[in-house]
Every structure is written in C-alpha cells, then in structure tokens.
Design a protein around this motif. Structure first.
Motif, PDB file in Angstrom:
ATOM      1  N   LEU A  67       4.867 -38.441  -7.657  1.00  0.00           N
ATOM      2  CA  LEU A  67       3.890 -39.463  -7.280  1.00  0.00           C
ATOM      3  C   LEU A  67       2.493 -39.114  -7.783  1.00  0.00           C
ATOM      4  O   LEU A  67       1.812 -39.952  -8.398  1.00  0.00           O
ATOM      5  N   LEU A  68       2.046 -37.885  -7.543  1.00  0.00           N
ATOM      6  CA  LEU A  68       0.684 -37.486  -7.909  1.00  0.00           C
ATOM      7  C   LEU A  68       0.489 -37.449  -9.414  1.00  0.00           C
ATOM      8  O   LEU A  68      -0.579 -37.824  -9.916  1.00  0.00           O
ATOM      9  N   GLU A  69       1.519 -37.012 -10.137  1.00  0.00           N
ATOM     10  CA  GLU A  69       1.421 -36.984 -11.594  1.00  0.00           C
ATOM     11  C   GLU A  69       1.292 -38.399 -12.139  1.00  0.00           C
ATOM     12  O   GLU A  69       0.554 -38.664 -13.096  1.00  0.00           O
ATOM     13  N   GLY A  70       1.996 -39.341 -11.524  1.00  0.00           N
ATOM     14  CA  GLY A  70       1.890 -40.730 -11.942  1.00  0.00           C
ATOM     15  C   GLY A  70       0.509 -41.301 -11.682  1.00  0.00           C
ATOM     16  O   GLY A  70      -0.035 -42.052 -12.505  1.00  0.00           O
ATOM     17  N   VAL A  71      -0.070 -40.939 -10.528  1.00  0.00           N
ATOM     18  CA  VAL A  71      -1.421 -41.406 -10.207  1.00  0.00           C
ATOM     19  C   VAL A  71      -2.444 -40.798 -11.161  1.00  0.00           C
ATOM     20  O   VAL A  71      -3.329 -41.484 -11.683  1.00  0.00           O
ATOM     21  N   TYR A  72      -2.337 -39.497 -11.405  1.00  0.00           N
ATOM     22  CA  TYR A  72      -3.314 -38.794 -12.242  1.00  0.00           C
ATOM     23  C   TYR A  72      -3.327 -39.341 -13.669  1.00  0.00           C
ATOM     24  O   TYR A  72      -4.393 -39.551 -14.257  1.00  0.00           O
ATOM     25  N   PHE A  73      -2.147 -39.579 -14.224  1.00  0.00           N
ATOM     26  CA  PHE A  73      -2.072 -40.069 -15.595  1.00  0.00           C
ATOM     27  C   PHE A  73      -1.996 -41.594 -15.666  1.00  0.00           C
ATOM     28  O   PHE A  73      -1.772 -42.151 -16.734  1.00  0.00           O
ATOM     29  N   VAL A 216      11.549 -42.959   3.398  1.00  0.00           N
ATOM     30  CA  VAL A 216      11.890 -43.939   2.364  1.00  0.00           C
ATOM     31  C   VAL A 216      10.896 -45.093   2.387  1.00  0.00           C
ATOM     32  O   VAL A 216      10.441 -45.561   1.334  1.00  0.00           O
ATOM     33  N   THR A 217      10.518 -45.544   3.580  1.00  0.00           N
ATOM     34  CA  THR A 217       9.531 -46.631   3.703  1.00  0.00           C
ATOM     35  C   THR A 217       8.189 -46.213   3.112  1.00  0.00           C
ATOM     36  O   THR A 217       7.547 -46.981   2.385  1.00  0.00           O
ATOM     37  N   MET A 218       7.771 -44.980   3.402  1.00  0.00           N
ATOM     38  CA  MET A 218       6.500 -44.469   2.880  1.00  0.00           C
ATOM     39  C   MET A 218       6.526 -44.379   1.355  1.00  0.00           C
ATOM     40  O   MET A 218       5.559 -44.745   0.676  1.00  0.00           O
ATOM     41  N   LEU A 219       7.644 -43.906   0.808  1.00  0.00           N
ATOM     42  CA  LEU A 219       7.748 -43.780  -0.642  1.00  0.00           C
ATOM     43  C   LEU A 219       7.760 -45.145  -1.321  1.00  0.00           C
ATOM     44  O   LEU A 219       7.126 -45.333  -2.367  1.00  0.00           O
ATOM     45  N   LEU A 220       8.468 -46.102  -0.728  1.00  0.00           N
ATOM     46  CA  LEU A 220       8.452 -47.457  -1.293  1.00  0.00           C
ATOM     47  C   LEU A 220       7.057 -48.055  -1.236  1.00  0.00           C
ATOM     48  O   LEU A 220       6.604 -48.712  -2.176  1.00  0.00           O
ATOM     49  N   GLY A 221       6.351 -47.821  -0.127  1.00  0.00           N
ATOM     50  CA  GLY A 221       4.976 -48.292  -0.018  1.00  0.00           C
ATOM     51  C   GLY A 221       4.080 -47.634  -1.045  1.00  0.00           C
ATOM     52  O   GLY A 221       3.181 -48.288  -1.620  1.00  0.00           O
ATOM     53  N   SER A 222       4.296 -46.341  -1.309  1.00  0.00           N
ATOM     54  CA  SER A 222       3.494 -45.630  -2.319  1.00  0.00           C
ATOM     55  C   SER A 222       3.739 -46.185  -3.705  1.00  0.00           C
ATOM     56  O   SER A 222       2.799 -46.362  -4.493  1.00  0.00           O
ATOM     57  N   VAL A 223       4.985 -46.495  -4.021  1.00  0.00           N
ATOM     58  CA  VAL A 223       5.321 -47.076  -5.322  1.00  0.00           C
ATOM     59  C   VAL A 223       4.635 -48.429  -5.488  1.00  0.00           C
ATOM     60  O   VAL A 223       4.027 -48.708  -6.542  1.00  0.00           O
ATOM     61  N   GLN A 224       4.680 -49.250  -4.456  1.00  0.00           N
ATOM     62  CA  GLN A 224       4.047 -50.570  -4.548  1.00  0.00           C
ATOM     63  C   GLN A 224       2.540 -50.449  -4.657  1.00  0.00           C
ATOM     64  O   GLN A 224       1.905 -51.176  -5.438  1.00  0.00           O
TER      65      GLN A 224
END
Length: 230
Positions: A67-73, A216-224
């Motif tokens: 998640l963090l690598e995706g945000v950073y780049f 799982v809910t938190m991760l889906l929310g983070s992706v969105q």
C-alpha cells in the motif's frame, strides 16, 4: 446389456474420486518425507518454529509495503466504483478467500479435536488457501506487478514451513486419526470430497473472523481511497 444413464454417471463419479485420491497420495508423499526429516533434527525444528512465528508479522509488513509503495510512487489502483474485468476478478478472489477463512474459523476447535468436516474435508489447510486467494485478489486491485513478486516470495518462504509445522503438530496431537485424514484429504487445493460439518458464526467471530472482516474492509477502503486520490 448396456448400462443405464444413472449407472454410467455413478461409474464416472467413482473414476473421478479414484483419480483425485491418487493425486492426493502422490502429493502427500513429499510432505510426509519432509515431516520425517525435520522431526529427527532439533535444529530444523527450531528453524521451522522461528519462521512460523514470524509469518504473521511479516505478512502485515508485506501488506503495508504494497500500500505505502503504491502511495509513494503514485501508482493508482483500480477504482472499485468503476468496475472492469480486473476489479471483478479481484473481488471474486477476495470474496472466495474470505469465505474459505470464515468457513474454516467457524468449524475449527483448536487443541480440542481434529477438524475434518466442512471446508476441512476439501483440504487440510483452508485458512492458508483462503489467505492466498485474498492476497492475489488485492494484488489484482492494486495493479502493480511488483506486488505479485513480493507476495509470491512471501508465500514461497513462509507457507511451506508453516504447513510443515502444522502437519508435525497435528501428527503429535492426533496420531492415527491425523494419518487417516491426511491420506484422504488434499494438502492445500480444495479438491477433496465435501462432508457437511458444524459451522457457527459465533465461533468464526470469536476465533478471528471479526478481525478478518475489519481488515479486509479496511484494505478495500484503502484501495478505493488510493484510486480517488492518486
């Protein structure tokens, strides 16, 4: 006299079961040998135990890094509110993985009895199979090829060792009952013959289901959120 359609169907089913059983036996030959090798070497047991204990912590670090690598780049994932084929496949994998883990949590009674019915009749480690489906489902949604490599390396390093440890522990706890179960049930792929078991939502929630749903809910929310912001 030619067989009736019902007899031909039954013959086909028996042949399929025999073929599946043969595949299970061939697959388990390696796992049985590994259990025997490790159980005779105290240093190997210590290494297996250390890796198993680190599995969960490293898993959380891998998820956080993806998640963090995706945000950073600024690598934008697929938006859940704009579904395409990748989103649908990713969500199907996530839902399937969630279902497998909840089904396993709802019928297992750790250290009380050997779970052999319900989803445990399909394979001996449905919790780990569910985790694999979940992980690759999120990899699809995040749309970053590096995550597939990272997740695959994690599973290749930690899951064989963890499963080996579980097999050794169950062998010690349940002996002949586990050997019979192992002989007729696949290790990881859900290819076994289903036997209805006892499932309760209360048991599933008490054994980690509530945390699983929240995660799982938190991760889906983070992706969105990443899809909207990036």
């Amino acid at each position: 006299m030619p067989n009736s359609p019902s007899e031909e169907i039954e013959t086909t089913k028996r042949a399929a079961r025999a073929e599946r059983q043969h595949a299970v036996v061939e697959t388990d030959t390696t796992s049985v040998k590994l259990v025997g090798i490790v159980s005779d070497r105290p240093w190997a047991i210590a290494v297996v135990r250390l890796i198993k204990k680190a599995r969960t912590k490293v898993g959380f670090l891998v998820a956080a890094w993806c998640l963090l690598e995706g945000v950073y780049f600024r690598e934008r994932p697929f938006a859940l509110d704009r579904p395409n084929a990748y989103v649908v496949i990713g969500l199907i994998l996530i839902a399937s993985g969630l279902a497998f883990r909840l089904a396993a949590l709802g019928c297992i009674h750790k250290k009380e009895c050997l779970a052999t019915d319900g989803v445990y009749s399909l394979c001996r480690h449905p919790l780990y199979f569910g985790s694999i489906l979940l992980a690759y489902g999120f990899c699809i949604l995040l749309a970053d090829s590096e995550n597939y490599v990272l997740v695959s390396v994690y599973f290749a390093v930690f899951y064989p060792i963890t499963i080996l440890w579980e097999e050794m522990r169950l062998e010690v706890l349940y002996g002949e009952a586990h050997r019979r179960y192992r002989a007729g049930t696949p290790l990881l792929l859900p290819l076994g013959a289903f036997r209805k078991g006892t499932f309760t939502w209360q048991t599933a929630m008490l054994q980690g289901g509530s945390l699983l749903l929240a995660t799982v809910t938190m991760l889906l929310g983070s992706v969105q959120m990443m899809a909207v912001i990036l």
